[in-house]
Design a protein around this motif. Structure first.
Motif: not given
Length: 383
Positions: A284-309
């Motif tokens: 559905n072309n929805i963005g998920l959290p991205v964890i770059p190769s240079y970062s670990t993940n402390n699971a502070h938040m989980f978010y989604l990025v939608f296509e528009n407001i």
């Protein structure tokens, strides 16, 4: 039939020891700051994460304000930071007279676009303030290289980044907040480790350590006096009452004792969200959290990025209708009522996009697997 039980966005987690340590603080007769529990927390954090020195504060905002004092921000100095951040990141420096130069977010992540920083540096630039959004590391090699090249200070806004790490270009893993000259952390009730309100300043550059303690103690050398280093104490610098009471520190100690357990559960929740939404989001072309190769993940938040407001607001509304509270996050500071007339006019497209399209899902220790399944089901039915 619709499940009527509300799922809140956040629920502060209590380990069970908080009240015990609060009682111990009260019964000891030592309620003001810099007592037993303050020292226990500070020593734990230094030993666990390799910070040069730690000072607990009443908030992350206070820690940032201390950092601005320590690097001697003067009227007209420029400070580079992301627009997509909480107002405290900017206020700490504006209070000292600085001009804020806002950087855009990355395309793939709400954190500041490291590639955009250099062109924002001028002869008046004094500091870079990277914000580790969602606890995810900025590319600190790039930022520290720029700081070295242009003789700038780096103050990490690590409000969301406790117990997360940056993997540098040599493969070394370094705790976020231990890399810049200074770093500010939050223990607000929405963070992984909490004390209601609370924060910490990490001082990694030795030149600031002695003065930080003086500023922390209202501009006096009181701490040196109690260590027997001076025979009396007095007013020796500017400062304020930044240190928290022992009640805050004792509450925090109960949390730090259970840090591994808290982090393990938050990671499980984060992974359940990701696994449950990954295919649907891709389709559905929805963005998920991205964890770059240079970062670990402390699971502070989980978010989604939608296509528009409109899509974002529709999903929030559908979740709320099902008694699930999800929230959008920051509004770009460069467009704020307070600062829009002071901004230099550049468009910050990615920051504005995240302001319009990002949704934070419920994330707290006691969130049950069945509740996560329910949240995912409602989200999937929304589009």
């Amino acid at each position: 039939m619709k499940d009527k039980k509300e799922i809140p966005f956040n629920k502060p987690y209590l380990t069970g020891k908080e009240v015990h340590y609060l009682y111990d603080s009260v019964s000891s007769g030592k309620l003001s700051g810099n007592g037993k529990y303050t020292k226990k927390c500070q020593n734990f954090l230094v030993n666990s994460y390799g910070f040069g020195k730690c000072l607990l504060t009443t908030s992350c905002t206070d820690a940032l304000e201390m950092a601005a004092l320590l690097i001697d921000i003067q009227p007209g100095d420029e400070v580079i930071m992301p627009s997509y951040t909480f107002v405290s990141t900017a206020n700490a420096f504006i209070l000292r007279g600085a001009k804020i130069v806002f950087a855009d977010s990355r395309k793939d992540h709400p954190g500041m676009d490291e590639a955009s920083i250099e062109k924002l540096i001028t002869a008046k630039t004094k500091a870079i303030v990277p914000v580790h959004y969602a606890g995810v590391a900025c590319d600190m090699d790039v930022i520290m290289d720029l700081a070295d090249q242009y003789n700038l200070f780096v103050i990490e806004d690590a409000a969301q980044a406790i117990d997360n790490y940056y993997i540098d270009r040599t493969g070394n893993k370094r705790a976020l907040g231990s890399i810049g000259h200074l770093a500010a952390f939050s223990f607000h009730e929405t963070k992984n480790i909490i004390s209601g309100e609370g924060g910490m300043l990490a001082i990694n550059d030795a030149q600031f350590q002695e003065r930080a303690e003086i500023i922390w103690e209202k501009g006096t050398n009181r701490s040196s006096f109690f260590r027997g280093e001076v025979d009396k104490y007095g007013w020796v610098d500017i400062g304020s009452s930044f240190l928290p009471s022992e009640l805050i520190s004792s509450f925090l100690w109960a949390q730090l004792e259970n840090l591994k357990e808290i982090q393990q559960r938050r990671t499980e929740i984060w992974n359940l969200y990701f696994q449950g939404l990954e295919t649907w989001a891709h389709d559905n072309n929805i963005g998920l959290p991205v964890i770059p190769s240079y970062s670990t993940n402390n699971a502070h938040m989980f978010y989604l990025v939608f296509e528009n407001i409109e899509q974002r607001d529709s999903v929030i509304k559908k979740l709320k209708k099902n008694n699930i509270l999800a929230v959008f996050h920051y509004l770009s500071l460069h467009k704020s009522e307070f600062y829009k007339d002071k901004h230099d006019g550049r468009e910050l497209i990615e920051s504005d996009s995240f302001s319009d399209c990002l949704v934070r899902l419920p994330m707290f220790f006691e969130l049950e697997d069945s509740q996560i399944e329910r949240i995912i089901k409602v989200i999937k039915s929304s589009i």
